[in-house]
Design an enzyme around this catalytic site. Structure first.
Site, mmCIF file in Angstrom:
data_model
loop_
_atom_site.group_PDB
_atom_site.id
_atom_site.type_symbol
_atom_site.label_atom_id
_atom_site.label_comp_id
_atom_site.label_asym_id
_atom_site.label_seq_id
_atom_site.Cartn_x
_atom_site.Cartn_y
_atom_site.Cartn_z
ATOM 1 N NE ARG A 1 -20.133 -29.976 18.308
ATOM 2 C CZ ARG A 1 -18.659 -29.262 16.902
ATOM 3 N NH1 ARG A 1 -20.006 -29.216 16.550
ATOM 4 N NH2 ARG A 1 -17.532 -29.737 17.451
ATOM 5 N NE ARG B 1 -15.199 -22.713 21.089
ATOM 6 C CZ ARG B 1 -16.003 -23.729 20.495
ATOM 7 N NH1 ARG B 1 -16.002 -23.560 19.246
ATOM 8 N NH2 ARG B 1 -15.709 -25.062 21.440
ATOM 9 N N PRO C 1 -17.777 -32.010 10.131
ATOM 10 C CG PRO C 1 -15.594 -32.508 10.893
ATOM 11 C CD PRO C 1 -15.927 -31.621 9.434
ATOM 12 C CG ASN C 2 -17.815 -33.743 15.325
ATOM 13 O OD1 ASN C 2 -18.488 -34.745 16.303
ATOM 14 N ND2 ASN C 2 -16.388 -33.497 15.235
ATOM 15 C CG ASN D 1 -18.936 -24.479 10.427
ATOM 16 O OD1 ASN D 1 -18.405 -24.593 10.728
ATOM 17 N ND2 ASN D 1 -19.972 -24.018 11.031
ATOM 18 C CB ALA E 1 -12.364 -30.165 13.806
ATOM 19 C CG HIS F 1 -9.376 -25.127 13.983
ATOM 20 N ND1 HIS F 1 -8.923 -24.133 13.459
ATOM 21 C CD2 HIS F 1 -10.439 -25.643 14.605
ATOM 22 C CE1 HIS F 1 -10.242 -23.785 14.358
ATOM 23 N NE2 HIS F 1 -10.860 -24.539 14.424
ATOM 24 C CG HIS G 1 -15.723 -20.643 11.721
ATOM 25 N ND1 HIS G 1 -15.406 -22.251 12.015
ATOM 26 C CD2 HIS G 1 -15.059 -20.163 11.434
ATOM 27 C CE1 HIS G 1 -14.385 -22.570 10.929
ATOM 28 N NE2 HIS G 1 -14.126 -21.230 10.461
ATOM 29 C CE1 TYR H 1 -19.529 -24.118 17.512
ATOM 30 C CE2 TYR H 1 -19.726 -26.265 19.199
ATOM 31 C CZ TYR H 1 -19.206 -26.086 18.982
ATOM 32 O OH TYR H 1 -17.752 -25.781 18.187
ATOM 33 C CD GLU I 1 -12.348 -19.927 7.792
ATOM 34 O OE1 GLU I 1 -11.809 -19.645 6.259
ATOM 35 O OE2 GLU I 1 -12.258 -20.835 9.067
HETATM 36 C C1 DQA Z 1 -16.897 -24.468 14.514
HETATM 37 C C2 DQA Z 1 -15.627 -24.287 15.334
HETATM 38 C C3 DQA Z 1 -14.933 -25.602 15.087
HETATM 39 O O1 DQA Z 1 -13.805 -24.999 16.037
HETATM 40 C C4 DQA Z 1 -15.051 -26.391 15.546
HETATM 41 O O2 DQA Z 1 -14.277 -27.780 15.919
HETATM 42 C C5 DQA Z 1 -16.676 -27.256 15.364
HETATM 43 C C6 DQA Z 1 -17.846 -25.671 15.044
HETATM 44 C C7 DQA Z 1 -18.422 -23.263 14.855
HETATM 45 O O3 DQA Z 1 -18.862 -23.119 13.840
HETATM 46 O O4 DQA Z 1 -18.091 -23.051 15.336
HETATM 47 O O5 DQA Z 1 -16.908 -28.375 15.094
HETATM 48 O O6 DQA Z 1 -16.196 -24.507 12.957
#
Ligand code: DQA
Length: 156
Positions: A25, A119, A17-18, A86, A89, A92, A112, A30, A110
């Site tokens: 963003r 953070r 997501p996102n 990736n 969110a 978590h 990030h 990022y 995994e």
């Molecule tokens: C993320 C870190 C996550 O905490 C966040 O919710 C993301 C991006 C990262 O790539 O740093 O959406 O996975």
């Protein structure tokens, strides 16, 4: 799957997501690279290792779970070296993604982009890490390339 030659093994690059908003963003966190740029980098990195990258993104947990299940079947058939994941969110929050990785027995790295440990405290715990083959955190989009490299080496 994005394969040119039926003998070419695939790496699944799965973004949650996102991550479709990369580039616009929170650029201070990022960076300015878009998801299309990340996917191009992944395809290029995979190709250099003799692999094909199947790049997908979804904002929906169930779609991500289905993709992990499919990856498990492809891995069992010897066609897929693993998954670069990736989960955004969902990392978590999602016991379901943890179970999908365990249940599919597919190697998952995994990734990030940001250093989640530097953070907010709610980003410090990952439900995925205990089920993952490895974790790459905080190295920006280079983490995707490193994860592809690791999965290729692991597969031999
Ligand atoms: C993320 C870190 C996550 O905490 C966040 O919710 C993301 C991006 C990262 O790539 O740093 O959406 O996975």
């Amino acid at each position: 799957m994005d394969r040119k030659d039926p003998m070419t093994r695939t790496v699944l690059v799965l973004n949650g997501p996102n991550l479709n908003l990369l580039g616009q963003r929170e650029p201070a966190v990022y960076g300015s690279t878009t998801l299309a740029d990340v996917e191009a980098l992944c395809r290029h990195s995979a190709q250099a290792l003799g692999l094909s990258a199947d790049c997908r993104q979804s904002n929906h947990e169930g779609v991500l779970i289905d993709a992990i299940h499919e990856a498990g079947r492809e891995h069992a058939a010897g066609r897929l070296v693993g998954v670069v994941f990736n989960a955004g969110a969902y990392t978590h929050t999602s016991v379901a993604l943890h179970d999908a990785i365990k249940g599919s027995a597919v190697p998952v790295v995994e990734v990030h982009i940001s250093n989640v440990h530097a953070r907010e405290p709610f980003r410090h715990h990952s439900y995925l890490s205990p089920a993952a083959a490895g974790v790459i955190v905080g190295l920006g989009i280079d983490g995707y390339r490193l994860a592809i490299d690791a999965l290729a080496r692991r597969a031999g």
